[in-house]
Structure formats: structure tokens, C-alpha cells
Design an enzyme around this catalytic site. Structure first.
Site, PDB file in Angstrom:
ATOM      1  N   VAL A 501     -21.350 -20.896 -17.752  1.00 21.29           N
ATOM      2  CA  VAL A 501     -21.648 -19.862 -16.589  1.00 21.29           C
ATOM      3  C   VAL A 501     -20.293 -19.730 -15.782  1.00 21.29           C
ATOM      4  O   VAL A 501     -19.600 -20.555 -15.788  1.00 21.29           O
ATOM      5  CB  VAL A 501     -22.979 -20.293 -15.675  1.00 21.29           C
ATOM      6  CG1 VAL A 501     -24.029 -20.394 -16.635  1.00 21.29           C
ATOM      7  CG2 VAL A 501     -22.686 -21.632 -15.217  1.00 21.29           C
ATOM      8  N   GLU A 502     -20.383 -18.541 -14.946  1.00 18.68           N
ATOM      9  CA  GLU A 502     -19.163 -18.142 -14.018  1.00 18.68           C
ATOM     10  C   GLU A 502     -17.917 -18.153 -14.735  1.00 18.68           C
ATOM     11  O   GLU A 502     -16.911 -18.387 -14.245  1.00 18.68           O
ATOM     12  CB  GLU A 502     -18.927 -19.471 -12.986  1.00 18.68           C
ATOM     13  CG  GLU A 502     -20.294 -19.370 -11.859  1.00 18.68           C
ATOM     14  CD  GLU A 502     -20.335 -18.488 -11.121  1.00 18.68           C
ATOM     15  OE1 GLU A 502     -19.825 -17.185 -11.231  1.00 18.68           O
ATOM     16  OE2 GLU A 502     -21.694 -18.602 -10.040  1.00 18.68           O
ATOM     17  N   GLY A 503     -18.049 -17.602 -16.020  1.00 18.38           N
ATOM     18  CA  GLY A 503     -16.799 -17.573 -16.718  1.00 18.38           C
ATOM     19  C   GLY A 503     -16.636 -18.628 -17.804  1.00 18.38           C
ATOM     20  O   GLY A 503     -16.577 -19.896 -17.479  1.00 18.38           O
TER      21      GLY A 503
END
Length: 824
Positions: A501-503
């Protein structure tokens, strides 16, 4: 001899001027004085000096007269630069310009001001924040039954949801005038870290509304009317938010989203208004199944020019109630078996009024910049908090288990192989807490460090992965059997969540850290690109020659520091940490020089050579992580007991920096230049090696001792230290008990080994030792109590078959059928 002396003086003068970063007029004056000196000492005749001056004077004028220099030298270079400069889309520009540069800029530019780092204030919790951590957060942690949540219910209990709403856990960042808690970024990090040591799903549930979500976007960009309506409702829990960005075809490349909205007229609340007709299909949206308000990112198109601007407006963000006609929510994903709410969001021909755009109609098309700046919150606070929690839990529980668990009549923590794993766990725990503390404090300084947030997200979740893997290795079977006693397995199960998540970590490392850092942190590259875009020859000329001097200075600094073992490097202190400051200064100069050469030789191709740029990103990352470790240690008063942790973490970072440079140079396409670069930055060969076994052993031993460094580094977590019925509390009680009983227990085991205390069971051996007068009645009772506690710490859970396969009635499972067939 005179010629050798003249050459030596010239070389020394060159290195001194380049090392000092002398300006062009100083270089010119130095050359003139050198020629004069050659004549004075008789090293050259007057005619030779005059001839040299005659040849060099036009060159000096050419470089020192800006108007002439621009016309003769800079203009051709400027035209060539503009031809090879790759085009930059609006999306790429917004991504580059989003956020701020901070301490990473100092590290990238080759001459870090260490005093600036030492004076950087690190946030301390206010009385209100500390009270919230000690009361509401501690109460929430006591309510969380990890096994029941993750293995059985796949959801937080209703009373937990109610408590989170009632105590305003979703409003940590919302200002007080709207009913929020207005906590610092550091306090937010502490809250998420403490909850995550107890249960990952609860931590994710709390962190998402406080990072990338409607609250953050409203506070930064919302209209006053939007803030007045939504923020109080988010603060008191009437609304549960989610933010829909990713989808089946959209992960790290969020700008490629196919979701779209078309500006048109439609009906809303019984009247015709100007609005947007949306079609979207999002996936992997945390809190979506229970959300009441949806933050939505989409590409906005205005084919009829109703907004009076561009037809393709760009990425836009809007707030949409989830009960709005056409919005579909409620279904759940099952992410790695974790219990936090996550699911799809869909809509087809959903009409919304134009003023539902976050920030109003004037913010149409500006969503990408909004997202890039707000994404740094999740990367700098939320994901690092999860990584730190996992690192702390691994360190604390592995230290206890390694002392309690015995094999071959020794605590397993005494075996060197186990100590190697424990050294990584302990060293990473120290580094994780240092990086968490420094990175979270950046937000409280008003900084949104886009590159630092990427460094923190990637490396801290990767350290989480390594720490949990090592902890699982040490625990063995104790870690892989799910059940109420297992404090390790659910965190291990959640590793891919933090990594993804978040990249995604792969792209964060390969594209973001150096790709964004090289342009944002470099003092000249982006300004040169802007000068070319604006056709500013004079500005480009100033930047170009300053850039040349900068590159020369950093290369010579790296070479001189390499020749002297970094003894000329900058250090703000004396003593044990001074050599590390100097070595980091050396590697900072090396990074600046190698980055410049790589960008100059490879140009835009460096962006596509991800493995090369990622290695330079690793150098920048470990410079930052090592800086955080130094600050963490010094801010605590440089305690002697922490020196093994400090040395392990710093030696590991320096070795990682060397390995990254080595991998870069071995794979640099220009082999001749790669050899030159290696001689410049490592003139005396390999300077760094992995952390010493001695320090690793001391780290491992410290993890097996209650209190001390173990306590300071992991103090933020929730450990239920006095609760023998809690899976982690039981380990804490056992470790403290073992410290008191261990001398007696070791003597007793020696009597058993020598045959002086005999019997088949532990109880029989105690009775025999008691009968022979080897121990007193009180000691016998103490040993028996310890044995019960020890055994309680090492056993695993077992269940009746129907508890694990509840869908199959007792006796009707496939395994039961096979067993009946096998037994005839």
C-alpha cells in the site's frame, strides 16, 4: 627536481581550491599567482611565463566575462541541452514539485550541515497527547483480542468500533474548532504504532482516516463550507471516510486511472445544476465496506467547455456520500486474511453537483497535486508506524523467547546463529524508532518531505519484513501455529500489506527515491530544466558554471576524504560518534559526485535504468537512516548502554552504502568511467564491512534483559506487562521471573545433568532434590512455579477439528473420512 616540485604544487593547489569550492575569480587569480611564482623561484623563465600568460589570458577573459561566455560557450550548450531535454508532462511536473525537500537535500548535496540536524527539534508529546496514549489508546489495546479478530471474526468487535468513534480516533488531525483532537504528526505516529503492536487491523482502521483521506484533503484544500459541514461529522464519528484512488489497472501509476467524469447539466435535489457524470471502478479501498463518505479521484473532461477552460481538465478529487444514487459499496476484499475493512467501490453514470469537488469548481483538474502532497502523510507517518510496531514486537518478544526457550540445555539466545538473527532484529528496532521519531517530527515543522517519506515507507516496511522473518526463524513452530497464544503470526501475515500500500515497494525504490530525489534535492538540475523551458540563457549560464564548480568540488572532496580515511570530514562532535559523522560526510560527497556524473552521461536514460538509479537511492536512504540513528542516540544523552545498537545500525548502513555503490559501478555501462569513479570514491579499496559479531552479540544479549535499552527502544508499544493471561504479557512476566529464578534454575539443571537430582518428570526431580537437601521447600516451590510458567510460554494452541473447519459437521470432514478409510 624543480619540475616535480612545480607539479606537486600545482596538484596540491588544484585539490585545495576544488576541495574548498573556490569561485572562478579565485581560480583565475590562483593561476596567475602560480605563474608568477614559477618565475620568482626560477622554475620557469620570464619568456615561458609570458607565453603562458599570453595563451591563458584569453581563456580567463572568456570564462570571467559573462556576456562573452554566454555567446561563445553557453549558447551552443544551451541549444544542445534543450534538444535532449525530455518533455515533462503536467502530471510529472506536479509529482516533482509536490512536497518539500528537507534534511535529505543536505545529504544529497554532499556537504551536510550536521549542526542543523542536531538542532532540529524533535516533537515531544503534549500532556493531552500523552494522556490519550496512556488512557484511550491503552484501553483500546486491552479491548483487542488479536486471534479472535483475525482468525475468527474477521472484523473488529462492535464495542471496539463504538469506542473508536466515541473517543474520536478518526479525528486525530482535525482542528479543535471542528471537534477534532489536532494532534501532532508525532503523536499520530505514536498512536498508530502502539495500536499496531497489539493488532494490525485496528491500527489500519485508525490510520487511514488520519492520513490519505477526506479529512486531510478537506483541511488542505476544502472550501470553508465543505470544512464546516464535513469536518465536525468526521470528527465525532457520524461519518466514516474512505478514499478511492487505486483500481484494477491503477496501482503505483495512479495517474493512469481510467475512471472519468464528464461536466454536464443534470438534476440534483429536484433542480437542474451544473455537475459531473461519473463512471468509476475502484479496488483495494480501505474502509470502503463501512464508509459513509467517499473521497474519489477521477479524470475530469469538459467536452462542451462549460467550465471555460481546458477540455481535458485532469485528475480531480470529489467528496461523494456512499448512499448517493449509483454508488456501490459494501462488498469486502480479504487482504491476506486480515480483518480490516477493505473492498471495491463502483459507480456508473453517477451525477454529482460541481461543488462536491474538494475545494470547489476552481480546484477542478488539480487533484494530482493534491494527492501527491497528501500521500506523503501516509508514507511518512502511517506505514512507518506499522513497520516500527512490527520491529518493536519482534525485538521484545524474540528477546524474551530466546532467553526462556532452551535447547541442548542452553537458552537459544546463547547460540551464535540465533544471535545473528537477533542482532538484525535489535539493530533494526533501534533504527526504526530513530527514523520514526525524526520523520514524523518533520510534519510538525511544517515540512512535507516527499523524498524522505518515500525513504521511510520503503525501508521501514522492508525492515519490518526482515525483522518478522528473523523472529519467525527464532520462534520456529511457536510462531507458525495460529491461536490465542500466537503474537507473531498475524503480523507476519500482514507483511505484504505494508509492502504494497501507499505505493508498491519495488517502484518506490526504483522510481521514486532517487528519481524524485535527484531532481528535487539537486541544487542545479531542476533550475536548469526550468531555465531551458523559459529559454533563459543568462539564468542557464549562471547555473551551468555553478553546477560545474559544484561537481568538481564534490568529486575532489570524495577523493580527499577517501585518501585520508575521512579524517578531514565534518563532525560536530568529538568522541565515539565523530568517525561516523565523518564517514557519512564522505559518502554524501561521493553520492553528489557520482549522481552528477551519472546524470551527465546517461541523461534521461538514467530514469529507465531503474536498477542503477535504485542503488543510488539506497545510498541516499542509508545516509538518512544513519543520520536518524545518530540524532536518536545523541538526543538521549549518548547512553553508553546503547553503543552496540548504535554501532550495529551505523556499520550496517555504511556497509549497505558501499554495496550499493559497488553494484552501481559494476553495472555502469561506461566501463572506463566506472573505473575512474571507483578510484575517486574508494581510492584505498573497500572501507566498510558488516557490523562486528561482537556488537551483534551484545545487541542480542540486551534484548534478553528486561529494562535498559530494550525498554527505551520499544517503550511506545503496548505489552500488557503484568497480564499472565495475555500472549505478550505472559512473555514479559516470564522474562522478569526468569531473571530472578535463573541462578537457581541453572544450578538445578546441573544437578539433573550430573544425576544428583533424579526422576522422569520435572516434579520428580524437584522432589528428589528437595529430599536430598539440595534445595529448600521455598526454592522447590519457586522452581515448580517457574516450570509451569516456562511451559505456558512455549506451548502452542490446538483445536478440535470442527473449530478449524466449522463448515463441516463433526466427523464429516475430508480428513475424518480419510482416517475412517485408512483404519478400515
Amino acid at each position: 627536481m624543480t619540475l616535480i616540485f612545480a607539479i606537486a604544487v600545482a596538484l596540491a593547489g588544484f585539490l585545495a581550491l576544488a576541495y574548498a569550492g573556490a569561485r572562478l575569480p579565485v581560480w583565475t587569480a590562483a593561476v596567475a599567482l602560480y605563474l608568477l611564482g614559477l618565475w620568482v623561484v626560477g622554475a620557469a623563465s620570464g619568456a615561458a611565463v609570458a607565453l603562458a600568460a599570453l595563451v591563458l589570458a584569453p581563456v580567463a577573459l572568456l570564462f570571467n566575462l559573462p556576456a562573452l561566455r554566454r555567446r561563445v560557450i553557453t549558447r551552443p550548450l544551451f541549444q544542445a541541452f534543450k534538444r535532449v531535454l525530455p518533455p515533462m508532462t503536467t502530471t510529472e511536473r506536479e509529482a516533482l514539485e509536490a512536497g518539500d525537500t528537507w534534511w535529505e537535500g543536505e545529504l544529497f548535496q554532499g556537504r551536510p550541515d550536521w549542526q542543523r540536524l542536531r538542532e532540529t527539534p524533535v516533537t515531544r508529546l503534549s500532556d493531552e497527547e500523552q494522556a490519550f496514549l496512556d488512557n484511550q489508546v491503552a484501553t483500546l489495546c486491552r479491548m483487542l483480542d488479536n486471534d479472535r479478530i483475525e482468525r475468527e471474526a474477521h472484523d473488529l468487535p462492535a464495542e471496539v468500533w463504538d469506542f473508536i468513534r466515541r473517543e474520536r480516533f478518526f479525528s486525530l488531525i482535525i482542528p479543535r474548532q471542528y471537534g477534532g483532537r489536532a494532534f501532532s504528526s508525532y503523536a499520530q505516529s505514536c498512536v498508530v504504532t502502539r495500536i499496531a503492536t497489539r493488532n494490525i487491523s485496528a491500527a489500519v482502521t485508525v490510520m487511514v482516516p488520519n492520513s490519505l483521506g477526506p479529512g486531510e484533503l478537506l483541511m488542505q484544500y476544502g472550501t470553508q463550507a465543505q470544512k464546516d459541514y464535513w469536518l465536525p461529522r468526521l470528527a465525532d464519528g457520524r461519518e466514516i471516510p474512505c478514499f478511492a484512488l487505486t483500481g484494477p489497472d491503477v496501482g503505483s501509476d495512479a495517474a493512469a486511472m481510467p475512471d472519468y467524469g464528464v461536466v454536464c447539466r443534470g438534476e440534483h435535489e429536484g433542480r437542474e445544476v451544473l455537475g459531473i457524470r461519473l463512471s468509476f471502478s475502484k479496488r483495494y479501498i480501505t474502509l470502503a465496506p463501512v464508509a459513509t463518505v467517499l473521497g474519489l479521484a477521477f479524470k475530469l473532461h469538459d467536452p462542451d467547455g462549460l467550465l471555460g477552460g481546458e477540455r481535458d481538465c485532469g485528475i480531480t478529487c470529489a467528496l461523494v456520500p456512499t448512499d448517493h444514487p449509483g454508488v456501490q459499496v459494501g462488498e469486502r476484499h480479504f487482504p491476506m486474511g486480515m480483518a480490516f475493512m477493505n473492498g471495491p467501490v463502483q459507480g456508473e453514470d453517477v451525477f454529482i453537483p460541481l461543488d462536491w469537488i474538494i475545494g470547489g469548481p476552481e480546484m477542478a483538474g488539480r487533484g494530482w497535486r493534491m494527492l501527491m502532497e497528501c500521500l506523503s502523510v501516509g508514507r511518512a507517518i502511517s506505514l512507518p508506524a506499522l513497520g516500527t510496531a512490527a520491529g518493536h514486537m519482534s525485538a521484545r518478544m524474540t528477546g524474551a523467547y530466546a532467553r526462556i526457550r532452551r535447547q541442548f540445555k542452553l537458552p537459544i539466545g546463547k547460540f551464535e546463529g540465533v544471535q545473528a538473527a537477533m542482532a538484525r532484529i535489535g539493530g533494526y528496532a533501534y533504527r526504526l524508532e530513530a527514523a520514526r521519531r525524526l520523520t514524523a517530527s518533520a510534519g510538525d515543522l511544517g515540512v512535507k518531505p516527499s523524498v524522505v517519506s518515500a525513504i521511510a515507507k520503503y525501508h521501514m516496511t522492508e525492515m519490518m519484513r526482515t525483522s518478522l522473518n528473523d523472529a519467525m526463524d527464532v520462534h520456529g513452530g511457536r510462531g507458525i501455529i495460529f491461536g490465542p497464544r500466537n503474537y507473531l503470526g498475524y503480523g507476519y501475515q500482514a507483511i505484504p500489506v505494508g509492502i504494497t500500500v501507499e505505493g508498491a515497494n519495488i517502484l518506490t525504490r526504483n522510481l521514486m527515491i532517487f528519481g524524485q530525489g535527484a531532481i528535487r534535492c539537486h541544487p542545479y538540475v531542476f533550475p536548469e530544466m526550468e531555465a531551458a523551458r523559459k529559454d533563459d540563457l543568462a539564468g542557464f549560464d549562471r547555473l551551468l558554471f555553478s553546477h560545474i564548480g559544484y561537481s568538481l568540488n564534490r568529486g575532489v572532496r570524495a577523493f580527499v576524504l577517501g585518501l585520508t580515511g575521512a579524517r578531514l570530514g565534518d563532525s560536530p562532535v568529538k568522541g565515539a560518534t565523530a568517525p561516523y559523522y565523518r564517514e557519512l560526510s564522505r559518502m554524501s560527497a561521493a553520492l553528489a559526485f557520482v549522481s552528477d556524473v551519472a546524470m551527465g552521461v546517461l541523461g534521461g536514460d538514467l530514469k529507465r535504468r531503474e536498477r542503477l538509479s535504485a542503488r543510488l537511492g539506497d545510498v541516499l536512504s542509508h545516509l538518512y537512516l544513519a543520520s536518524a540513528v545518530l540524532k536518536f542516540h545523541e538526543d538521549a544523552g549518548s547512553p553508553e548502554a546503547e553503543r552496540p545498537f548504535l554501532r550495529w545500525a551505523l556499520d550496517d548502513s555504511l556497509n549497505a552504502i558501499y554495496e550499493a555503490f559497488d553494484g552501481f559501478l559494476r553495472n555502469f555501462p561506461n566501463r572506463l568511467l566506472a573505473g575512474v569513479l571507483r578510484r575517486v570514491i574508494f581510492p584505498l579499496g573497500r572501507p566498510y564491512h558488516p557490523a562486528a559479531d561482537r556488537d551483534g552479540q551484545r545487541v542480542a544479549e540486551a534484548l534478553m534483559e528486561p529494562g535498559g535499552v530494550r525498554e527505551r527502544v520499544t517503550a511506545i508499544g503496548y505489552w500488557a506487562e503484568d497480564d499472565r493471561d495475555d500472549p505478550m504479557g505472559r512473555m514479559e512476566v516470564a522474562l522478569r521471573t526468569l531473571v530472578a529464578v535463573e541462578p537457581l534454575y541453572n544450578r538445578f539443571q546441573k544437578w539433573v545433568a550430573k544425576g544428583e537430582a533424579q526422576g522422569f518428570s520435572f516434579a520428580e526431580r524437584i522432589a528428589d532434590a528437595r529430599g536430598k537437601g539440595l534445595i529448600t521447600a521455598a526454592e522447590a516451590e519457586q522452581l515448580q512455579a517457574w516450570e509451569h510458567l516456562r511451559y505456558d510460554c512455549i506451548i502452542t494452541d490446538a483445536f478440535p477439528p470442527e473449530a478449524i473447519s466449522p463448515a463441516a459437521p463433526a466427523g464429516r470432514s475430508g480428513a475424518a473420512h480419510w482416517r475412517r478409510q485408512a483404519t478400515g
